[in-house]
Design an enzyme around this catalytic site. Structure first.
Site, PDB file in Angstrom:
ATOM      1  N   TYR A 168       0.749  -1.223   0.007  1.00  0.00           N
ATOM      2  CA  TYR A 168       0.044  -0.196  -0.100  1.00  0.00           C
ATOM      3  C   TYR A 168       0.831   1.291   0.111  1.00  0.00           C
ATOM      4  O   TYR A 168       0.662   2.160  -0.797  1.00  0.00           O
ATOM      5  CB  TYR A 168      -1.085  -0.050   1.216  1.00  0.00           C
ATOM      6  CG  TYR A 168      -1.472   1.269   1.351  1.00  0.00           C
ATOM      7  CD1 TYR A 168      -2.886   1.439   0.461  1.00  0.00           C
ATOM      8  CD2 TYR A 168      -1.541   2.166   2.477  1.00  0.00           C
ATOM      9  CE1 TYR A 168      -3.520   2.835   0.615  1.00  0.00           C
ATOM     10  CE2 TYR A 168      -2.317   3.135   2.538  1.00  0.00           C
ATOM     11  CZ  TYR A 168      -3.272   3.713   1.655  1.00  0.00           C
ATOM     12  OH  TYR A 168      -3.964   4.940   1.503  1.00  0.00           O
ATOM     13  N   GLU A 227     -11.874   5.537   4.375  1.00  0.00           N
ATOM     14  CA  GLU A 227     -11.310   6.367   5.208  1.00  0.00           C
ATOM     15  C   GLU A 227     -12.503   6.635   6.272  1.00  0.00           C
ATOM     16  O   GLU A 227     -11.948   6.713   7.625  1.00  0.00           O
ATOM     17  CB  GLU A 227     -10.843   7.450   4.598  1.00  0.00           C
ATOM     18  CG  GLU A 227      -9.663   7.630   3.844  1.00  0.00           C
ATOM     19  CD  GLU A 227      -8.438   7.243   4.618  1.00  0.00           C
ATOM     20  OE1 GLU A 227      -8.360   7.333   5.749  1.00  0.00           O
ATOM     21  OE2 GLU A 227      -7.420   7.136   3.995  1.00  0.00           O
ATOM     22  N   TRP A 284      -5.549   2.159  10.103  1.00  0.00           N
ATOM     23  CA  TRP A 284      -5.525   1.996   8.905  1.00  0.00           C
ATOM     24  C   TRP A 284      -5.190   0.330   8.367  1.00  0.00           C
ATOM     25  O   TRP A 284      -5.777   0.059   7.491  1.00  0.00           O
ATOM     26  CB  TRP A 284      -4.694   2.866   8.081  1.00  0.00           C
ATOM     27  CG  TRP A 284      -4.859   2.755   6.586  1.00  0.00           C
ATOM     28  CD1 TRP A 284      -3.796   2.368   5.662  1.00  0.00           C
ATOM     29  CD2 TRP A 284      -6.155   2.773   5.699  1.00  0.00           C
ATOM     30  NE1 TRP A 284      -4.453   2.358   4.242  1.00  0.00           N
ATOM     31  CE2 TRP A 284      -5.722   2.773   4.541  1.00  0.00           C
ATOM     32  CE3 TRP A 284      -7.256   3.409   5.971  1.00  0.00           C
ATOM     33  CZ2 TRP A 284      -6.578   2.930   3.364  1.00  0.00           C
ATOM     34  CZ3 TRP A 284      -8.276   3.488   5.245  1.00  0.00           C
ATOM     35  CH2 TRP A 284      -7.873   3.201   3.839  1.00  0.00           C
TER      36      TRP A 284
END
Length: 197
Positions: free
Chosen positions: A17, A39, A47
């Protein structure tokens, strides 16, 4: 694991990522919608938790097609609430549906969500020049403005901190640290695109 200097990443999924997505400009409406929803889903969580559930999210939310998500009914909501692969938070699931409807309204009004959202940065990524994450802001005047505007439209889970994370994720901001292996690559790509324009 290689020895490159990175901002973050202590697992294969996180490194991938970091190296291939975070901070790289995204102009596809479906991907922008995906990141807006993810988000929002992250709120109060890490995350990496969301990243690990991303494929399950893509399957559960019909590939993040805003047209399909906007049409979800109570039966679909209950199906999502029973899906252990995603974050089963009713407020966040309802927010995704509301946001999908508003997302489509923006596309209708502006031609694309991409044109709308990138207009806040004059369609050009902002480059941070940070030595460490301690120096990096959690919000900016731009994220404040986007957050305020989206809230006025009725969007949910779009506080300024969430929006700034979104901006970082979709490359509206390049907040890779100056020492990061990806920083210069993104800066050079931005400069190349500017010359083409």
């Amino acid at each position: 694991m290689d020895e490159k200097t990175r901002c973050f990443g202590d697992s294969e999924i996180y490194i991938d990522y970091h190296d291939n997505e975070w901070g790289r400009p995204v102009h596809d409406d479906n991907r922008l919608f995906e990141m807006l929803i993810l988000e929002g889903a992250q709120a109060g969580l890490s995350w990496i938790t969301v990243l690990k559930k991303r494929e399950a999210y893509r399957e559960a939310f019909d590939g993040f097609d805003p047209h399909k998500v906007a049409a979800y009914d109570n039966t679909k909501i209950e199906t999502l609430m029973a899906n252990a692969g995603i974050i089963r938070n009713r407020l966040k699931i309802n927010a995704a549906i509301i946001n999908a409807k508003l997302f489509l309204q923006i596309i209708e009004q502006h031609g694309s969500f991409n044109d709308f959202i990138w207009g806040y940065v004059n369609h050009e990524p902002i480059t941070g020049h940070w030595e460490s994450f301690k120096d990096m802001p959690l919000t900016t005047a731009v994220s404040d403005k986007i957050s305020t505007d989206l809230k006025k439209m009725g969007f949910k889970f779009v506080g300024s901190t969430i929006i700034y994370s979104f901006m970082q994720a979709v490359g509206m901001v390049n907040d890779h640290l100056k020492t990061c292996c990806v920083f210069e690559e993104i800066v050079k790509r931005k400069s190349s695109l500017c010359r083409i324009c």
